[in-house]
Structures are given as C-alpha cells and as structure tokens.
Motif scaffolding. Structure first.
Motif, PDB file in Angstrom:
ATOM      1  N   GLY A   1      -2.314 -14.993   1.985  1.00 24.40           N
ATOM      2  CA  GLY A   1      -1.355 -15.283   3.047  1.00 24.40           C
ATOM      3  C   GLY A   1      -0.959 -14.122   3.944  1.00 24.40           C
ATOM      4  N   GLY A   2      -1.749 -13.050   3.960  1.00 22.32           N
ATOM      5  CA  GLY A   2      -1.422 -11.943   4.861  1.00 22.32           C
ATOM      6  C   GLY A   2      -0.190 -11.164   4.466  1.00 22.32           C
ATOM      7  N   ASN A   3       0.251 -11.272   3.206  1.00 19.11           N
ATOM      8  CA  ASN A   3       1.418 -10.511   2.748  1.00 19.11           C
ATOM      9  C   ASN A   3       0.957  -9.308   1.938  1.00 19.11           C
ATOM     10  OD1 ASN A   3       3.340 -12.475   3.697  1.00 19.11           O
ATOM     11  ND2 ASN A   3       2.689 -13.763   1.999  1.00 19.11           N
ATOM     12  N   TYR A   4       1.326  -8.108   2.409  1.00 17.78           N
ATOM     13  CA  TYR A   4       0.877  -6.916   1.697  1.00 17.78           C
ATOM     14  C   TYR A   4       2.056  -6.059   1.263  1.00 17.78           C
ATOM     15  CZ  TYR A   4      -3.182  -8.167   4.590  1.00 17.78           C
ATOM     16  OH  TYR A   4      -4.177  -8.846   5.233  1.00 17.78           O
ATOM     17  N   ALA A   5       2.011  -5.614   0.019  1.00 14.72           N
ATOM     18  CA  ALA A   5       2.959  -4.604  -0.439  1.00 14.72           C
ATOM     19  C   ALA A   5       2.163  -3.372  -0.845  1.00 14.72           C
ATOM     20  CB  ALA A   5       3.765  -5.130  -1.619  1.00 14.72           C
ATOM     21  N   PHE A   6       2.584  -2.221  -0.356  1.00 13.17           N
ATOM     22  CA  PHE A   6       1.879  -0.974  -0.664  1.00 13.17           C
ATOM     23  C   PHE A   6       2.708  -0.163  -1.634  1.00 13.17           C
ATOM     24  CE2 PHE A   6       0.880  -2.254   3.678  1.00 13.17           C
ATOM     25  CZ  PHE A   6      -0.487  -2.402   3.582  1.00 13.17           C
TER      26      PHE A   6
ATOM     27  N   ALA B   1      -0.459  -1.647   8.426  1.00 18.99           N
ATOM     28  CA  ALA B   1       1.001  -1.714   8.395  1.00 18.99           C
ATOM     29  C   ALA B   1       1.560  -2.682   9.438  1.00 18.99           C
ATOM     30  CB  ALA B   1       1.587  -0.321   8.631  1.00 18.99           C
ATOM     31  N   ASP B   2       0.699  -3.135  10.334  1.00 17.59           N
ATOM     32  CA  ASP B   2       1.209  -4.039  11.378  1.00 17.59           C
ATOM     33  C   ASP B   2       1.454  -5.412  10.806  1.00 17.59           C
ATOM     34  OD1 ASP B   2       0.734  -1.928  12.969  1.00 17.59           O
ATOM     35  OD2 ASP B   2      -1.211  -2.659  13.696  1.00 17.59           O
ATOM     36  N   ARG B   3       2.601  -5.910  11.123  1.00 18.90           N
ATOM     37  CA  ARG B   3       2.893  -7.284  10.691  1.00 18.90           C
ATOM     38  C   ARG B   3       1.952  -8.234  11.405  1.00 18.90           C
ATOM     39  NH1 ARG B   3       8.317  -9.234   8.662  1.00 18.90           N
ATOM     40  NH2 ARG B   3       7.330 -11.215   9.096  1.00 18.90           N
ATOM     41  N   ASP B   4       1.479  -9.155  10.658  1.00 24.71           N
ATOM     42  CA  ASP B   4       0.575 -10.139  11.217  1.00 24.71           C
ATOM     43  C   ASP B   4       1.400 -11.160  11.997  1.00 24.71           C
ATOM     44  OD1 ASP B   4      -1.249 -12.083  11.695  1.00 24.71           O
ATOM     45  OD2 ASP B   4      -2.310 -11.753   9.794  1.00 24.71           O
ATOM     46  N   ASN B   5       1.258 -11.149  13.318  1.00 25.25           N
ATOM     47  CA  ASN B   5       2.086 -12.066  14.112  1.00 25.25           C
ATOM     48  C   ASN B   5       1.680 -13.518  13.908  1.00 25.25           C
ATOM     49  OD1 ASN B   5       3.711 -10.116  15.212  1.00 25.25           O
ATOM     50  ND2 ASN B   5       2.207  -9.649  16.804  1.00 25.25           N
ATOM     51  N   HIS B   6       0.420 -13.671  13.549  1.00 21.74           N
ATOM     52  CA  HIS B   6      -0.078 -15.034  13.433  1.00 21.74           C
ATOM     53  C   HIS B   6       0.504 -15.728  12.210  1.00 21.74           C
ATOM     54  CE1 HIS B   6      -2.641 -18.452  13.557  1.00 21.74           C
ATOM     55  NE2 HIS B   6      -3.212 -18.138  12.416  1.00 21.74           N
ATOM     56  N   THR B   7       0.400 -15.079  11.047  1.00 21.38           N
ATOM     57  CA  THR B   7       0.872 -15.723   9.822  1.00 21.38           C
ATOM     58  C   THR B   7       2.294 -15.308   9.456  1.00 21.38           C
ATOM     59  OG1 THR B   7       0.010 -13.941   8.470  1.00 21.38           O
ATOM     60  CG2 THR B   7      -1.448 -15.808   8.849  1.00 21.38           C
ATOM     61  N   GLY B   8       2.801 -14.251  10.124  1.00 20.91           N
ATOM     62  CA  GLY B   8       4.139 -13.781   9.785  1.00 20.91           C
ATOM     63  C   GLY B   8       4.201 -13.143   8.416  1.00 20.91           C
ATOM     64  N   GLY B   9       3.060 -12.653   7.923  1.00 24.44           N
ATOM     65  CA  GLY B   9       3.014 -12.038   6.595  1.00 24.44           C
ATOM     66  C   GLY B   9       3.877 -10.788   6.538  1.00 24.44           C
ATOM     67  N   PHE B  10       4.378 -10.466   5.338  1.00 24.68           N
ATOM     68  CA  PHE B  10       5.243  -9.288   5.225  1.00 24.68           C
ATOM     69  C   PHE B  10       4.451  -8.018   4.982  1.00 24.68           C
ATOM     70  CE2 PHE B  10       5.477 -10.855   0.692  1.00 24.68           C
ATOM     71  CZ  PHE B  10       4.917  -9.756   0.094  1.00 24.68           C
ATOM     72  N   ARG B  11       5.068  -6.895   5.302  1.00 24.38           N
ATOM     73  CA  ARG B  11       4.526  -5.578   4.971  1.00 24.38           C
ATOM     74  C   ARG B  11       5.633  -4.827   4.269  1.00 24.38           C
ATOM     75  NH1 ARG B  11       1.057  -8.061   6.272  1.00 24.38           N
ATOM     76  NH2 ARG B  11      -0.534  -7.820   7.842  1.00 24.38           N
ATOM     77  N   ARG B  12       5.423  -4.428   3.033  1.00 22.74           N
ATOM     78  CA  ARG B  12       6.457  -3.688   2.331  1.00 22.74           C
ATOM     79  C   ARG B  12       5.844  -2.444   1.735  1.00 22.74           C
ATOM     80  NH1 ARG B  12       8.334  -9.219  -0.190  1.00 22.74           N
ATOM     81  NH2 ARG B  12       9.424  -9.995   1.619  1.00 22.74           N
ATOM     82  N   VAL B  13       6.643  -1.415   1.650  1.00 28.66           N
ATOM     83  CA  VAL B  13       6.141  -0.190   1.046  1.00 28.66           C
ATOM     84  C   VAL B  13       7.095   0.212  -0.070  1.00 28.66           C
ATOM     85  CG1 VAL B  13       7.274   1.323   2.715  1.00 28.66           C
ATOM     86  CG2 VAL B  13       5.243   2.118   1.514  1.00 28.66           C
ATOM     87  N   VAL B  14       6.493   0.608  -1.191  1.00 29.98           N
ATOM     88  CA  VAL B  14       7.284   0.981  -2.357  1.00 29.98           C
ATOM     89  C   VAL B  14       7.079   2.456  -2.609  1.00 29.98           C
ATOM     90  CG1 VAL B  14       7.734   0.484  -4.777  1.00 29.98           C
ATOM     91  CG2 VAL B  14       6.747  -1.275  -3.317  1.00 29.98           C
ATOM     92  N   ILE B  15       8.173   3.205  -2.681  1.00 28.06           N
ATOM     93  CA  ILE B  15       8.037   4.619  -3.015  1.00 28.06           C
ATOM     94  C   ILE B  15       8.860   4.929  -4.254  1.00 28.06           C
ATOM     95  CG2 ILE B  15       7.391   5.429  -0.710  1.00 28.06           C
ATOM     96  CD1 ILE B  15      10.213   6.109  -0.156  1.00 28.06           C
ATOM     97  N   GLU B  16       8.365   5.921  -4.978  1.00 24.26           N
ATOM     98  CA  GLU B  16       8.964   6.311  -6.250  1.00 24.26           C
ATOM     99  C   GLU B  16       9.775   7.568  -6.017  1.00 24.26           C
ATOM    100  OE1 GLU B  16       8.760   5.829  -9.619  1.00 24.26           O
ATOM    101  OE2 GLU B  16       7.615   3.957  -9.634  1.00 24.26           O
TER     102      GLU B  16
END
Lengths: 510, 366
Positions: free
Chosen positions: A129-134, A156-171
């Motif tokens: 579904g175009g949702n990515y978490a890094f 990192a660009d949000r997918d405008n078509h599917t509205g998928g999320f982009r999240r980044v996790v840092i420690e």
C-alpha cells in the motif's frame, strides 16, 4: 471509496487488538546487535500475535554481500534464539516471504535506487500500500547521509496517489548535547515533518513505565501523598551489572549520563513528577512532561550535587572482570564516566524542596531499574527510641526491571512480646512480565510506529529540555581533573555516597 | 507442593493453603482473581492445565469442582492442593461425593479470594441452562461456557443467548477474535460499500454462526452461512460494490486475504489452544456487549424457524435483518398452503426450491 468509520470496530469491543495497516518496514543496520536481539524477534512476535497485517514486508539494508536468503537465515536464527513467543512454522514462512535484502553503502546512490525499486515491487507483490517506515538502527553520524539519500531517491516523498505514509524511526542517543541534538533534528526535519519522526526510547514501551501513570492517576490512595508534604526525596536508579561489552566505540566519549540519564532517567523523572494530563492523548501527556522538564533546576554548585566514576578491575558476580580503562578500544586516559549520579530540584508547588537523585552505572552489583519515593519520617513516634531504632523511612518503589512490579516499605511490629518496629517490604508483581502475553517494549513501539500512534515517543522539545538539564553537568565534569574509580560489582564510587551523605540521606541498597 | 486431604472440610483446606504459602516463604504474588472450573474427572486434566498456563498471565486461585458419584448417599469432600510447581497461584481440586455435589457452592464460597473478581468456567459439555442462575455461576462476575463442547451446539448457544446476563461469554466467541481482528483490519483500509457477506465453515459450528451474526449486526447487510468441509471456519467473503473482499483459510492454519485490484496476501491464522482462549477471557472482566449483540441476533434468527441441524445454508438478515428470514419462512409456508403445482410436481425440485430462497430471498418472493 468509503471514508466512514469502520463498522466492524466498536469501542465496546475490547477484544479486537490494534492491527497495523499494510506497510513496509525498511531496517537500516540489520547486522547490528539491536536488530538481531530485539527488532527482528519483536517483528516475529508481532506477527505471531496476529498484530501485523497480511500485507507486511521487511526490507533489510546493510553493507553486506547478501541475498534475500542470507538475510532470512540471519533473521531466522535471531528469531529462534530471542523471540518470546513460541516458534510457529506457518507464521515464520509468511513473514519470511516478505523479507527482502538490499545490499549497499550509505553513500551509494545506486543502492538507494535499488531500495526504492524493491519497495515499489513489494507494493505490487505484497500489497503493502505504499506505506514505508524507515528504522535507522545505525550510528547517528550516518543519519544525514541516509536521510539525504532517502530524499534524493524519492523514497521519502509521500505518495500522492495512494496517500501512503512515510515515517522515520530513530534511536537514542538523540545527539550528545543541545547543539548536536538540534543539528540532528534539523537534518531529519529537512526531509520528514515532526509528526513522522518517531524517537524510540525503549524504556517508555515497558509495562511498568506505563503503569506509573496508571498507578498515579487511576488510584486515590497515592496522589494525596505524592508531593512535598509527604515525600522526603526521590531516587531514580538504573544499574547494570555488565560492562560496556563490545560497545567501546560507541560508549567512549558518550558516558553514562548521556547514554542513560538524558533519556531514560529524565523520562522516568518526568512521568513520576508530572501533573495529571488532561487526557492520555499524545499531546496532553507530552505537554505535561515538557512542563515538568522545564521546571527542573540544576543545583548551583555542581561539585556538591554530582558524582561520576569509572569501574575498576575487580570481581563481579563471581567473575573476574577488567576495569573500564583496560577494556579493548578504550584509551588509557579516557575520562568517560561509567557511573553518574546527579541531584536535581523541581521548582514547582508540588515538589519545591524535594530533591530528585538520579544515578546510573555499569558493573554494579546487580541489574536494577527503579523509581523510589522515600517518605518523610513520621512527625511524632509514640514509641520509645529503642522500639523504633530499626525503623527507616517508608518508601514506594516502582520496579521497572528486571522484576517488574511495585514494592511498599513500611514499619511493622516484630512478632514477640516486646514492642519492636522494623521495616518490611510488601511486593506486588503482576506476573505480566514473564508471559508471552506481555509484549516486549520494542514490540509495542514498533506496532505504535506502524499504526502511527505517538504517545510513547518523546518529541524534540523533550529531547532539548533534557539536554538543557544535562549540558551544564557535562561541562562541569569536563573541567574536573580525574574520574573516580569504583570497584566492579559494588555500589558505585564513594563520591556518590558522599553526595547523599551531605544531605543526610543514603542511596537505597541496590 | 502437593497436599492431599481426604474427607475434609473447607476450614482444613483454608488452613492447608495458608500453611503451604508460609512454608514456601510466602510467594510474593498478587492474586488477581479466583477461577472456578466446573468439570468432571475426564475433562479436568486439560482444563486445569489450561488454567495453570493462563495463570501465568493472571495469577489466580483455581478451584476445580469435580462432582463424583452424585447418587451416593453419604457426602464427602476430598481436596488436592497444588502450589508453586507449575506457576504462580494455587490450584485446588475439590472432589465432591454424594449429596454434597448438589451444594458445591457451599464449599466454594469460603475458598474464594476476598475482594477480587470471580470467574466461573464450564469447559466440558455440561453447560448450565442459565449460567447466571447456576449456584456456581451466580458467584461470578464472568461466566465462561463452551457451546462447542455441548452435544447440541447450536441449540446450546441459542439457549445461552436467551439466558444472557452481563458477564456471560462463550468460547465459540473467543475463538473468533483473530478472525474478527483480521476482518476489521481488512475494512480499516479504504473499501467500497459492503453489500453482503458469506461465512463458510464446517456444519454445526457455533463460532461460524456468531461470526455471521456479528457481521450482519455490524455491517447491516445480509450474511449467508454456507457449509464447507472445515476445519472450523474456512472463509469469509464480504461483497462490496467494487468486488469481493475474501478471507479464506482452507487448512485451519494460513489465511489468504484477497481484495479487488490488489495482490493476495497471506497471514497465519491459527486455531488457538484452550489456554489462549482462557487467558483472553480473563483479560477483560467487564460485560461483553458485542458478544451479546451477536448472540442475540443468532438466537433470534435461529428461532425464526430456520433449520437447526446446521447442515443447511442459513442467512442472517441485514439491518431490519430478522425480517429477511421471516419473509423467507412465510414464502415457504405459502408454497405449502397454495399448493403451487411447481412445488408439488416432484420432491427433489421442491427441496431445491426450498433451499434456493434461503440463498436469495428476493428471488424466492417472486
């Protein structure tokens, strides 16, 4: 397409767990300790509990000449060894099918393009579904590079078509002082907005830490005494029995205070001392934490209010161990502390005059994390002095690990004909801690990332406030000539005991 | 430690429990509830095992009530205390002989943990007529039955639904949680309007009936119940205006989620062991209103004249749902009353005619 609320979800239906939506988790640094011991097993455990969606994929990225099979094998081994839930072939098979590996260097634009291709392909083949978490499980010095590569490769660009999320996790560590924390933040912010950044402090995912809020705000019997009227002082401890292990490269120059106090202990302090939030929404809880952290005052004379030390060679738990300076990769003249203790004051009506003592150390006698509220002596004791000689101060201890629970210490009559009053402990252990049903902190946090639920993640403001507390102390230590040595397997340096003794108090024995 | 007490009374059991705890150094466990298991000798082993496992999550005192030889003339109580071997909490097996078996509550009441919730569980096929009115059920905040273990599964479930009181719940509902979770997650994603549904499962499956009823209640659309070879529930289809959303699990292990325009996704969907089910029940002790809604709907549709042998297809009406079933029944009656030639001409065509309206009531009306 409907956007109405899901008819199958009902607030009364508490059996239904929160399940993440279809998504890809891209893991940078899969070869690291954290990945193998915590993250990969946590992902398997989530899948085993049915909390991962059918469309889930995991992509590993590292500087290894691996193909998918090698990655799956590594993951398999780590799951077998470290997962908390029983191994089930079916669960593993389907999780493994969604595991992919992309080899590459962080400075290789081509590798990131391959990564972008790989996740796009997963969208098509696994329905993610175009949702990515890094998840950046890598040293912070690589953050700028990786974040930039994520941007240039279009990942990192949000997918405008599917509205998928982009999240980044840092420690953690989120920088090593206020300036670097801001820099780090700017780097990540250039590409990801604040609401997409998840700073993982795994302590906050622990049951007991969340239980602090339940204990305080769901009960009536604790809150009335939770203030300067009854509390004499508060001790927040995180002691480890191990040394730095193989982490010399990371640890030297960072030290105990930056490694533990800045994040874990100050977060525990915030949860223990904060006022009641208006609700348990992320915003409300964070607002209260930020308020309490901004009321923290560092004492003026830091030489009297802080202590630090390095572990010396000795015996710990029946094993002969090296001193910090003898550890491999540590320079002979290192002044990095492995033990830190500080005294803080909180300037508000509830806590004025109640010191908060924070301590952390490596190679101490025992592994323990706890928050202890030590209460004042009773204003008057109708017993003779000899009756109450053995009576100390009442205490309420919230044990975070390893044996999660709550201990209350109070005075009780020793059975017998004479009146003698002595301290006794009453323990509560919910038992959650040793079952598979209690999710490990990383499980909880990974799930929150995929769901997009932020209450357990500190935001930038809290990180900066914590550094404002710690920076003057680090600066003070930098001017000190030497670092105290303390015996491995003991209770820390003598200077820490003196710090308490000056106030007429003593540390709780570990 | 194991303590056997024969021909005993509750006072002595209590003393033994206290003594055992002292001998073991007073294990520091905060017990959160009392679990009463009502069972017989043949089913007690599995039930106690499951309870011991669940007690790791919910430290509790387990009181297992086993009635033996209720026809004997003299009453006797034997107790077996197990503590500290398998996990936290305490297990007491109470074997009751003679008339005492009829008054099990008098033995159980003094042994309840003070001021903590009580859960009563009937693991075997001996499901009480009305759990809340059963002497051992009346003690409990939560009453857990298992219609699947009964001989007449659907009839039992319907009876339980009729007798429902807040706090009642049934394992056939608990077994559904992973299915319901998967379906709810499927509808978390954008989807077109749901127009109907279908639940395929082995015949005589109370869980499948509840799932169909739940979907019908929540979605407000008719949901068909079709029969497959199992094991358990084999598939759920939600028809939407944009195509079917389908979850199929032919082997009882792995489910495939299919949605229009998207690749198939697979996920493990295992049938859960008893200990898991029990642990889930003990997690929430408040009334399960969602179960109530689903069970009531099932009972209502069942009583509106549909076959109870579970072999025929059944339909759960949508919002205003019972009506669809009512209508269908009426149309069948009309068939008989009017004596339409088509219905009388041959037996075989009649049975298909009777089945067809069940599938498509509107067509049947015409």
């Amino acid at each position: 397409m409907t956007t109405t609320p899901n008819p199958l979800r009902d607030p009364r239906d508490k059996r239904l767990p929160r399940v993440a939506g279809p998504s890809v988790l891209v893991l940078f640094g899969v070869t690291g300790d954290l990945s193998r011991k915590k993250l990969l097993p946590a992902i398997y455990d989530l899948a085993n509990r049915g909390l991962l969606p059918p469309g889930f994929a995991l992509v590993g990225f590292a500087r290894r000449d691996w193909d998918h099979q090698d990655f799956r094998q590594i993951a398999y081994d780590s799951v077998k060894e470290h997962a908390r839930t029983p191994f089930r072939e079916d669960v593993w098979t389907h999780l493994a099918e969604g595991m992919h590996f992309v080899p590459g260097e962080f400075d290789d634009a081509g590798a990131f393009e391959a990564l972008a291709m790989a996740v796009k392909e997963l969208d098509a083949s696994r329905g993610t579904g175009g949702n990515y978490a890094f998840y950046l499980s890598i040293p912070p010095k690589f953050f700028p590079q990786v974040v930039e590569q994520l941007q240039t490769s279009g990942l990192a660009d949000r997918d405008n078509h599917t509205g998928g999320f982009r999240r980044v996790v840092i420690e953690k560590p989120f920088g090593h002082d206020l300036v670097s924390a801001k820099e780090l933040n700017d780097t990540v912010h250039r590409v990801f907005p604040e609401e997409s950044i998840f700073r993982i402090d795994h302590y906050l995912g622990k049951e007991t830490v969340q239980n602090i809020l339940a204990l305080r705000f769901a009960n009536t019997m604790f809150e009335p005494i939770w203030n300067r009227g009854f509390v004499d002082h508060v001790q927040i401890t995180m002691a480890e029995d191990i040394g730095i292990g193989g982490r010399a490269g990371y640890y030297d120059g960072i030290g105990a205070a930056r490694d533990v106090i800045q994040n874990h202990l100050l977060q525990l302090l915030a949860l223990t001392a904060m006022e009641e939030p208006t609700s348990f929404s992320a915003e409300a809880v964070r607002a209260e934490k930020a308020k309490i952290l901004s009321s923290v005052r560092v004492p003026d004379d830091l030489s009297l209010a802080t202590a630090h030390g390095q572990y010396a060679a000795g015996w710990q738990g029946g094993v002969k161990v090296k001193g910090y300076l003898e550890e491999e990769g540590i320079p002979q003249d290192s002044r990095t502390e492995t033990y830190a203790a500080i005294k803080l004051e909180i300037d508000n009506r509830r806590w004025a005059g109640v010191p908060f003592y924070l301590r952390t150390g490596k190679r101490l006698s025992r592994r323990v994390s706890e928050v202890a509220l030590v209460f004042q002596q009773a204003p008057h004791l109708p017993f003779s002095h000899t009756d109450t000689e053995e009576l100390g101060q009442n205490a309420l201890v919230m044990r975070v690990q390893p044996d999660e629970g709550i201990t209350v210490r109070f005075g009780s009559k020793v059975p017998g004909t004479s009146m003698e009053i002595r301290d006794v402990n009453m323990d509560f252990a919910y038992g959650e801690s040793f079952t598979e049903s209690s999710p490990e902190a990383y499980e909880r946090l990974l799930l929150d990332v995929l769901i997009g639920d932020p209450p357990l993640f500190p935001r930038q403001e809290e990180v900066e406030l914590s550094w404002k507390i710690l920076d003057p102390i680090e600066e003070h230590w930098a001017t000190q000539g030497k670092v105290d040595q303390y015996k491995s397997g003991g209770y820390g340096p003598a200077s820490a005991d003196e710090l308490m003794a000056r106030d007429g108090r003593a540390w709780r024995r570990l | 430690m194991n303590i056997d007490l024969t021909n005993t009374n509750t006072r002595r059991i209590q003393e033994a429990l206290t003594q055992a705890r002292h001998l073991m150094g007073g294990p520091a466990v905060g017990m959160v509830l009392t679990l009463i298991i009502v069972t017989d000798e043949s089913a007690q082993y599995d039930a106690v095992r499951a309870a011991t496992e669940a007690a790791r999550e919910h430290p509790c005192r387990v009181l297992t009530v086993i009635s033996r030889d209720a026809r004997g003339s003299s009453s006797r109580l034997d107790a077996e205390i197990r503590m500290g071997e398998t996990g936290p909490g305490e297990t007491v097996l109470l074997r009751m002989y003679g008339p005492l078996a009829e008054h099990a509550d008098s033995v159980v009441v003094p042994l309840l943990m003070p001021d903590t919730p009580v859960v009563t569980w009937w693991p075997g096929g001996k499901v009480p007529k009305s759990p809340s009115e059963d002497p051992l059920g009346a003690l409990a905040q939560r009453r857990v039955t298992d219609a699947y273990a009964a001989r007449d599964r659907l009839g039992t479930l319907a009876r339980l639904a009729e007798a429902y009181r807040p706090g009642d719940t049934d394992f056939s509902w608990t077994r559904l949680t992973s299915w319901r979770s998967l379906l709810a997650a499927a509808l978390d994603q954008d989807h077109d309007e749901v127009t109907g549904g279908e639940v395929a499962a082995e015949p005589d499956s109370p869980s499948a009936e509840l799932l169909a009823a739940w979907l019908a209640v929540r979605l407000g659309v008719p949901v068909r119940r079709v029969v497959s070879d199992g094991p358990g529930i084999t598939g759920v289809t939600l028809a939407t205006t944009g195509g079917d959303i389908e979850v199929s699990r032919p082997d009882g292990r792995v489910a495939t989620l299919a949605r229009p325009g998207q690749p198939d996704r697979q996920v493990a969907l295992l049938r859960r062991p008893m200990a898991d089910l029990l642990a889930e029940e003990l997690r929430r002790l408040d009334p399960d209103e969602v179960y109530q809604d689903a069970a009531k709907r099932f009972a209502k549709d069942l009583s509106s004249g549909q076959p109870t042998d579970g072999t025929a297809e059944r339909e759960f009406g949508g919002s205003g749902g019972g009506k669809a079933a009512d209508k269908e029944e009426k149309s069948e009656k009309q068939d008989d009353g009017d004596g339409k030639p088509a219905a009388k001409s041959s037996g075989s065509s009649r049975s298909t005619a009777a089945k067809k309206p069940a599938a498509k009531p509107k067509a049947g009306d015409k």
